[in-house]
Design a protein around this motif. Sequence first.
Motif, PDB file in Angstrom:
ATOM      1  N   VAL A  30      -2.126 -11.622   0.624  1.00  0.00           N
ATOM      2  CA  VAL A  30      -1.552 -10.756   1.661  1.00  0.00           C
ATOM      3  C   VAL A  30      -1.271 -11.574   2.920  1.00  0.00           C
ATOM      4  O   VAL A  30      -0.216 -11.433   3.551  1.00  0.00           O
ATOM      5  N   GLN A  90       1.198  -1.726   9.815  1.00  0.00           N
ATOM      6  CA  GLN A  90       2.354  -2.625   9.898  1.00  0.00           C
ATOM      7  C   GLN A  90       3.609  -1.963   9.327  1.00  0.00           C
ATOM      8  O   GLN A  90       4.705  -2.105   9.880  1.00  0.00           O
ATOM      9  N   GLN A 141      -3.320  -9.562  12.384  1.00  0.00           N
ATOM     10  CA  GLN A 141      -3.424  -9.081  11.014  1.00  0.00           C
ATOM     11  C   GLN A 141      -3.571 -10.232  10.021  1.00  0.00           C
ATOM     12  O   GLN A 141      -4.378 -10.154   9.081  1.00  0.00           O
ATOM     13  N   LEU A 154      -2.120  -3.082   6.880  1.00  0.00           N
ATOM     14  CA  LEU A 154      -0.811  -3.169   6.238  1.00  0.00           C
ATOM     15  C   LEU A 154      -0.041  -1.869   6.402  1.00  0.00           C
ATOM     16  O   LEU A 154       1.173  -1.861   6.621  1.00  0.00           O
ATOM     17  N   LEU A 169       2.275 -11.938   4.716  1.00  0.00           N
ATOM     18  CA  LEU A 169       2.456 -11.562   6.122  1.00  0.00           C
ATOM     19  C   LEU A 169       3.093 -12.705   6.906  1.00  0.00           C
ATOM     20  O   LEU A 169       3.950 -12.484   7.766  1.00  0.00           O
ATOM     21  N   VAL A 222       1.453  -4.163   0.344  1.00  0.00           N
ATOM     22  CA  VAL A 222       0.701  -2.902   0.426  1.00  0.00           C
ATOM     23  C   VAL A 222       0.040  -2.583  -0.919  1.00  0.00           C
ATOM     24  O   VAL A 222      -1.036  -2.004  -0.967  1.00  0.00           O
ATOM     25  N   LEU A 281       6.706  -6.508   2.248  1.00  0.00           N
ATOM     26  CA  LEU A 281       5.743  -5.570   2.815  1.00  0.00           C
ATOM     27  C   LEU A 281       5.256  -4.561   1.774  1.00  0.00           C
ATOM     28  O   LEU A 281       4.045  -4.319   1.650  1.00  0.00           O
ATOM     29  N   GLU A 305      -5.911  -3.403   4.050  1.00  0.00           N
ATOM     30  CA  GLU A 305      -4.955  -2.394   3.599  1.00  0.00           C
ATOM     31  C   GLU A 305      -4.536  -1.458   4.738  1.00  0.00           C
ATOM     32  O   GLU A 305      -3.356  -1.151   4.893  1.00  0.00           O
TER      33      GLU A 305
END
Lengths: 156, 122
Positions: free
Chosen positions: B106, B48, B9, B45, B110, B77, B73, B42
Amino acid sequence: MGLILELMVQKSSSRFAGAGRLLIVVYGILALAAAGRSMVQILTRFEVAPLAYSLSALAAVVYIVATIALTRTSARWYRIAWATIGFEFVGVLVVGLLSVFDPVLFPSNTVWSYFGFGYVFIPLVLPVLGMLWLYRRRPASTVSKQLPDAAATEQR
Amino acid sequence: MIEWFSFAQIAVAVLAGIVCLVAGLAGRTPADLTLGLTLLVEVLLIVQLVVSLVAPAVGNVATGSVLEFFVYLVSAVLVPPLAALWALVERTRWSTVILGIASLAVAVMLYRMNTIWFIQTA
């Protein structure tokens, strides 16, 4: 969401043009990061470093106000933008120095510790870019006649 | 978090970020490719988010602060949709650059989440 839509409606305004959008976006992301982190710090371990975490929260609020101020065009918001961005610059320098010379005072990382090391020095660089940007976009009343086309150049 | 999934990711987010940055700086307005990559970031995410909510139930527990993890997180998002909304309303090259910055942000978030889940001790 309302704010974002409002931003987009104002897209033709003078200080919200060209590369200035990037500055606003990066400020927005930093504001989000600082706010999220300080919220976690205060909720979970405030007693460990009250001064550092209070400062973290203050920094987060200042970043949020600066982000909003950068999107506005009135003379008042222009002054607020200068005040908040100037505050950030002083903050990152003072806290950066303090965290190097007196780690006991700042046992934990804040946005400004070690000159923003934890945030790849963005907190150190961003206020400088912000102030340069504001200087170039200063309202017409304070601009002398020698720069008549500065605004036009930035509209691209 | 599942280790291979979160690394994949991060790779996708970095790639999407670089493609959008380059396209934007080359003067492209937001298009199918750049918006599609942002959408992919997205979707991953959201996957995830589901994985991280379910993982503790099957014994995959975060070693660090769960609150901190979810603040990251949930913030992450929100980032691509806001950037994409911006790109849909204002179709200039700068919106493409903004898509790139969103995906790179992002990726950083992450990476932090990864550290909290696998390395940080509470």
